[in-house]
Design a protein around this motif. Sequence first.
Motif, short mmCIF file in Angstrom:
data_model
loop_
_atom_site.label_atom_id
_atom_site.label_comp_id
_atom_site.label_asym_id
_atom_site.label_seq_id
_atom_site.Cartn_x
_atom_site.Cartn_y
_atom_site.Cartn_z
N GLY A 1 -15.50 -13.66 -15.62
CA GLY A 1 -13.93 -13.09 -16.04
C GLY A 1 -14.13 -12.52 -17.58
O GLY A 1 -13.18 -11.54 -17.97
N GLY A 2 -14.52 -13.67 -18.58
CA GLY A 2 -14.89 -12.75 -20.05
C GLY A 2 -15.19 -11.57 -20.53
O GLY A 2 -14.05 -10.21 -21.03
N TYR A 3 -16.63 -11.21 -19.18
CA TYR A 3 -16.98 -10.00 -19.66
C TYR A 3 -16.09 -8.67 -18.87
O TYR A 3 -15.98 -7.52 -19.22
CB TYR A 3 -18.13 -9.89 -18.97
CG TYR A 3 -19.08 -10.00 -20.74
CD1 TYR A 3 -18.87 -9.83 -21.85
CD2 TYR A 3 -19.80 -11.62 -20.38
CE1 TYR A 3 -19.91 -10.29 -23.19
CE2 TYR A 3 -20.83 -12.19 -21.26
CZ TYR A 3 -20.83 -11.29 -22.43
OH TYR A 3 -21.61 -12.33 -24.01
N ALA A 4 -15.57 -9.51 -17.66
CA ALA A 4 -15.06 -8.04 -17.13
C ALA A 4 -14.18 -8.05 -17.65
O ALA A 4 -13.40 -6.68 -17.66
CB ALA A 4 -14.48 -8.78 -15.51
N LEU A 5 -12.37 -9.19 -18.16
CA LEU A 5 -11.82 -8.65 -18.85
C LEU A 5 -11.65 -8.12 -20.25
O LEU A 5 -11.10 -7.01 -20.69
CB LEU A 5 -11.03 -10.10 -19.37
CG LEU A 5 -9.30 -10.13 -19.25
CD1 LEU A 5 -8.62 -9.41 -18.73
CD2 LEU A 5 -9.30 -11.19 -20.34
N ALA A 6 -12.93 -8.16 -21.11
CA ALA A 6 -13.69 -7.37 -21.64
C ALA A 6 -13.55 -5.65 -21.51
O ALA A 6 -13.44 -4.81 -22.14
CB ALA A 6 -14.08 -7.93 -23.23
N THR A 7 -14.24 -5.84 -21.06
CA THR A 7 -14.89 -4.86 -20.27
C THR A 7 -13.42 -3.22 -19.57
O THR A 7 -13.30 -2.56 -20.05
CB THR A 7 -15.60 -4.34 -19.31
OG1 THR A 7 -16.78 -4.77 -19.01
CG2 THR A 7 -15.90 -2.79 -18.18
#
Length: 456
Positions: free
Chosen positions: A206-212
Amino acid sequence: MSLEKMRHWSLHIFMAVIRKIFNLVLLTVGTAVAAPAAAAPVADSVAVADTVACIDVLDAAVNTRQAPYYGWKRDVNYTGVPLLLTSVVVKEAKTGFPSPNLSLKSGFKTKIDNYTRFAPYPVIAAMKLAGYEGRSSWSRLGVSALASNAVMAMAVMATKHAVSELRPDATERNSFPSGHTATAFVAATILHKEYGMTRSPWFSVGGYALATATGVMRVLNNRHWISDVMAGAGIGIISTELGYFAADLIFKDRGVERYELDGEVSANPSFVDIQMGVAAHSGHIDFGTDRRIALGTSAVVGMEGAYFLNKHFGVGAQARLISTPAQIEGAAEGATGVEIEDNQFNNASLAVGVYGNQALSKRISVGAKALCGVRFADGIRYVSHQSDATEILQAKGGTAFNYVLGVNFAWRYRTNFAWKLFADLDAAKTTYTYQSYTTTKTLAHTTLGAAFSVVF
């Protein structure tokens, strides 16, 4: 003697005393019931052995937990390095927009990216306030986050000043790297370390998807080139690693609330990953007129996942965005006040298919895939605002069937996390239109990239 050493030796002494007490109790009971015991010597010896074994297991568990668990070599995430290197390649390969008589304009506008870059912080705070602890205590987390953001801010500001890259909208010369994206990836990496590695790998997804998504919105908002976003992501991840390294040196084993998830590596390599890369392809689209569109090196971002039915075979899907800069030869000759409303051929694709995997060792594997689906291609548009808005050129893309063939090399550096290097061939036969002219082009992207993968 430090408090940690005192606690360590106290536990050793406590366990030794417990062992002596158990032995004494067993000896006493054995002596008191010597006659009945003689009838069942085997049963008593087994009971004694089981009791001692339980104590040994408990003692080993205590000793293991007291050993230093977090350290630079064990905990470091190297993803930021290839992202930075890739951003330099993409930056050098992009076309020379904008120029004095050309400016790039985008119809996409959103301010969501101003907020998504900070989204993991209230999530972390809410979970800690609710008693759902992550890796660090409040003080250790605060130092880690402060150090990470300080390193990131210094790196971003220094690079912006040194490179002086013009933004796509031609407003300022501070485009490279993207500060929003760097901030988002610092926050995502903190969430990954605090909860993804100690509670559930889905926090990392979730964190890296939101950052992307934050980085993609910066490009769609016409505030950054894709190379700026990739550099920001790399700086954000590297800065967080350095920030946590500094906190680990300061706190050592103090303030550690939870340890890393541990367990056996699953045999079935089901995964969800977030990927970035660059793509090369055939060089131009020719309409058979004086209009010829040269294509630059593409930037690729995407998500992919597969569920494996056994350790060799699985089914899954891939969603991908490929952004290709276009150089329209002679489009603005003799014109002034020209705006490029879109100089990127953006291809969004969705494909499903089969995946294969072969383990080379417990943590290293190779894989392959064969997918098919649909690709949506947009177009490019030049408009002159010298008087009334006059269209100089508009080339439209279309929807087409596409196929994807790919191979990858994966290293599972943790129980639930892996890094991948991949090479894909993504091809589709798309019809492009310019005025009354049409041309059908098989546009094949050969993509090289890396992916952060959550394995389950």
